[in-house]
Enzyme design. Structure first.
Site, PDB file in Angstrom:
ATOM      1  N   SER A   1       0.853  -1.184   0.000  1.00  0.00           N
ATOM      2  CA  SER A   1       0.000   0.000   0.000  1.00  0.00           C
ATOM      3  C   SER A   1       0.891   1.237   0.000  1.00  0.00           C
ATOM      4  CB  SER A   1      -0.892   0.010   1.236  1.00  0.00           C
ATOM      5  OG  SER A   1      -0.113   0.373   2.360  1.00  0.00           O
ATOM      6  N   LYS A   2       0.242   2.387   0.005  1.00  0.00           N
ATOM      7  CA  LYS A   2       0.990   3.653  -0.043  1.00  0.00           C
ATOM      8  C   LYS A   2       2.019   3.769   1.078  1.00  0.00           C
ATOM      9  CE  LYS A   2      -2.298   6.643  -2.395  1.00  0.00           C
ATOM     10  NZ  LYS A   2      -3.698   6.496  -1.996  1.00  0.00           N
ATOM     11  N   ARG A   3       1.732   3.100   2.202  1.00  0.00           N
ATOM     12  CA  ARG A   3       2.681   3.165   3.314  1.00  0.00           C
ATOM     13  C   ARG A   3       4.065   2.668   2.892  1.00  0.00           C
ATOM     14  NH1 ARG A   3       1.840  -0.605   6.703  1.00  0.00           N
ATOM     15  NH2 ARG A   3       0.234  -1.617   5.482  1.00  0.00           N
ATOM     16  N   HIS A   4       4.102   1.819   1.868  1.00  0.00           N
ATOM     17  CA  HIS A   4       5.383   1.259   1.442  1.00  0.00           C
ATOM     18  C   HIS A   4       6.099   2.133   0.415  1.00  0.00           C
ATOM     19  CE1 HIS A   4       3.087  -2.362   2.822  1.00  0.00           C
ATOM     20  NE2 HIS A   4       4.199  -2.517   3.488  1.00  0.00           N
ATOM     21  N   GLY A   5       5.560   3.316   0.136  1.00  0.00           N
ATOM     22  CA  GLY A   5       6.187   4.196  -0.862  1.00  0.00           C
ATOM     23  C   GLY A   5       5.339   4.227  -2.118  1.00  0.00           C
TER      24      GLY A   5
END
Ligand code: GLU
Length: 476
Positions: A246-250
Site C-alpha cells: 500500500s501507499k505506506r510502502h512508498g
C-alpha cells in the site's frame, strides 16, 4: 476448450490510479493472451458511481499505453451496458433462479444485530424466496424491491483454480446475495459474470482478493446454463513488512514510477517477476516474456515488492537503451528539473553523445537528466568541499596548462585532449588524477563524472575555456 480461442480481460475499477498490483494483473492477462494468440479485452468496471471518475479511467488507460500493454477489444464501460444487465436479470427471474426481495433495510439490520448478539454469523434468511408473482415485482408492495440470487442451501461449490488449486466453499455459508439494488443498479458479482459471459471470456486472471467472490460467480454461471471460465487467482503483492502493498510502502502507482524516471520495459520486467519465474533468469525482453509466460509457472505464494531490485533493473535497462530513443523522455525531465526551458531542442547527435557517457552511471532518467546539467548549462555550482580541495594554489598551474593547451587546439577531440593530458603528466611528473580532478571540479562542479576527456569533448572548447578561466581566476 482445446481449439477454443483464449479470451482474457483486464477489468479495472476506475477508483484510483493504475497501481503495481493492477498493472501486474493487466500484464499477466496480456502475456497470457499474446502467448496463446488470444484476445485481450479491456473493461472498465465503473458501476460504483461515487468512486469512479473519468480522470482515473484516463490515468489507467494512459498507464497501460505507457507500459505497452495493448488490448484488442474495448475499452467497454459497464455504465454503458445497463440494458444487457437488465436482460440477464430478467432471464434469472424467469428461470426462477432469482427473486424480488421486499425486506426493508431496518428489518435486515435488526436481523443482523440479533445474529450478532447471539454470536451467529449473519446470513439473509430467505424470507422473500418463495413470494411468487410470475417473475414480476409486486407493485402495490409499496417498496422498491432488490433482486436476490437463489444460492443452493447445501452442498459445496468447488473451484479448480490454476494457481490456488482446489478451493472448496460450503454453500450454506453463502447467502442469497443481491444482484440488482432497489435503485436498479446491478451489483459487482452479477455484472462481472454477465460481462464475462457476454464477452466470451475463457480465463479469468485476477487478484486473489476476488477468490471469495468466485463461488457466487460460479453459481451464477451455472444458473445461466454456462460452463464457468478457468480461474487463476494471483497472490497479493506484499511490502517488505509482509503486509499487503500500500501507499505506506512508498510509491505504488505506475504513474509515480514514470515520473521518477523509470523505463516501462524495466517496470514490465519487474512486474512479470512478481509471482512468475523462469529458471533463474531475471532480465527479460517483452518478446521473451510473451514466449515464456505460462500460468503454470506462476507461484501460489505472495510476492514481496522490492524497490531496490526494480531500481537495479531500471539501471540495467538504461544502460542497454539506444541513447537516441531516450532523448524525448530525457528532455522532458530536463524541463521538469528546470535545467532547460520548454521548447529546448539541442542537436540530437550531441545530446546522444552526452547521454552515452551517463547511461552506465544513472539509475533513473532523473539522475541522468541531473547529470546532464553540467554539459548543458554554463552556470555550474562548484561543490564547496571539492572546490577547496581541488581548486587552489597547488593546482593552479595544472588548470592554466590545460586551458592553454586547449586554447591552441583548432578543433577539440577526445584523442587530442588525451594527448594533451599525457604530455602534461610528463611535464609536471604527476599522475592523471592530479590534473584531471581539478579540471573535473572546474568543469562539472564535483569530483565524480564520466571520463574527463569525453567530458571536455562534449562540453566543447568555448565553454571549457570559460569554466577553466573562472576557476583559475578564483584562486588568488
Ligand atoms: N473490477 C475489479 C477490480 O478492479 C476486478 C474484477 C474482476 O477481475 O473480476 O478489483
Amino acid at each position: 476448450m482445446s481449439d477454443e480461442q483464449i479470451r482474457v480481460r483486464f477489468a479495472p475499477s476506475p477508483t484510483g490510479f493504475l497501481h503495481i498490483g493492477g498493472a501486474r494483473t493487466a500484464l499477466f492477462n496480456y502475456l497470457y493472451a499474446r502467448h496463446n494468440n488470444g484476445v485481450m479485452v479491456l473493461r472498465i468496471e465503473d458501476t460504483d458511481s461515487e468512486r469512479s471518475t473519468d480522470e482515473y479511467i484516463e490515468a489507467i488507460i494512459d498507464g497501460m499505453k505507457w507500459l505497452g500493454l495493448d488490448w484488442d477489444e474495448g475499452p467497454f464501460r459497464q455504465t454503458e451496458r445497463s440494458s444487457i444487465y437488465e436482460e440477464y436479470a430478467k432471464k434469472l427471474l424467469d428461470r426462477g433462479e432469482a427473486y424480488f426481495c421486499y425486506c426493508s433495510a431496518e428489518e435486515l439490520e435488526a436481523k443482523r444485530q440479533k445474529a450478532q448478539s447471539e454470536k451467529r454469523p449473519y446470513k439473509y434468511d430467505g424470507k422473500c424466496r418463495n413470494i411468487q408473482n410470475g417473475g414480476e415485482p409486486i407493485l402495490d408492495s409499496g417498496r422498491h424491491p432488490v433482486i436476490r440470487f437463489k444460492m443452493p442451501i447445501d452442498g459445496q461449490t468447488v473451484i479448480e483454480d490454476l494457481i490456488k488449486k482446489k478451493v472448496i466453499f460450503e454453500n450454506k455459508v453463502l447467502d442469497d446475495f443481491i444482484i440488482v439494488r432497489s435503485d436498479g443498479m446491478p451489483t459487482y458479482n452479477f455484472v462481472v459474470v454477465v460481462d464475462d459471459i457476454d464477452m466470451g471470456i475463457t480465463h479469468i486472471i485476477r487478484g486473489d482478493d476476488h477468490l471469495n467472490n468466485t463461488p457466487k460467480q460460479v453459481r451464477l454461471y451455472m444458473a445461466f446454463g454456462k460452463t464457468p471460465p478457468v480461474f487463476a487467482h494471483l497472490s497479493m503483492i506484499l511490502g517488505a513488512d509482509k503486509t499487503r502493498l500500500s501507499k505506506r510502502h512508498g510509491a505504488t502507482s505506475v504513474q509515480a514510477y514514470r515520473d521518477m524516471g523509470y523505463l516501462p520495459e524495466a517496470l514490465i520486467n519487474y512486474l512479470a517477476r512478481l509471482g512468475w519465474s523462469y529458471k533463474d533468469q531475471e532480465v527479460f525482453t517483452k518478446g521473451e516474456l510473451i514466449e515464456k509466460f505460462t500460468l503454470e509457472s506462476v507461484g501460489s505464494s505472495s510476492a514481496v515488492f522490492n524497490p531496490e531490485k526494480l531500481l537495479w533493473l531500471n539501471s540495467e535497462y538504461i544502460k542497454k537503451s539506444n541513447p537516441k530513443a531516450l532523448i524525448p523522455d530525457v528532455i522532458g525531465f530536463l524541463i521538469k528539473e528546470n535545467i532547460v526551458k520548454a521548447g529546448y531542442s539541442p542537436d540530437s547527435d550531441w545530446l546522444a553523445k552526452a547521454i552515452i557517457t551517463l547511461q552506465e552511471r544513472s539509475r533513473t532518467l532523473i539522475e541522468l537528466a541531473r547529470s546532464l546539467k553540467y554539459y548543458i548549462n554554463d552556470d555550474i555550482d562548484i561543490d564547496e568541499k571539492a572546490g577547496a580541495k581541488y581548486i587552489n594554489v597547488n593546482t593552479h598551474q595544472y588548470l592554466i596548462a590545460v586551458k592553454d593547451g586547449i586554447d591552441t587546439m583548432e578543433v577539440i577531440s577526445e584523442k587530442a585532449i588525451e594527448q594533451l593530458f599525457f604530455s602534461l603528466m610528463e611535464r609536471f611528473g604527476v599522475k592523471l588524477g592530479q590534473i584531471a580532478q581539478p579540471v573535473r571540479v572546474a568543469l562539472t562542479g564535483n569530483t565524480v563524472s564520466p571520463g574527463i576527456f569525453e567530458v571536455i569533448d562534449i562540453i566543447g572548447k568555448e565553454k571549457t575555456l570559460r569554466r577553466l578561466n573562472k576557476a583559475i581566476n578564483s584562486v588568488i
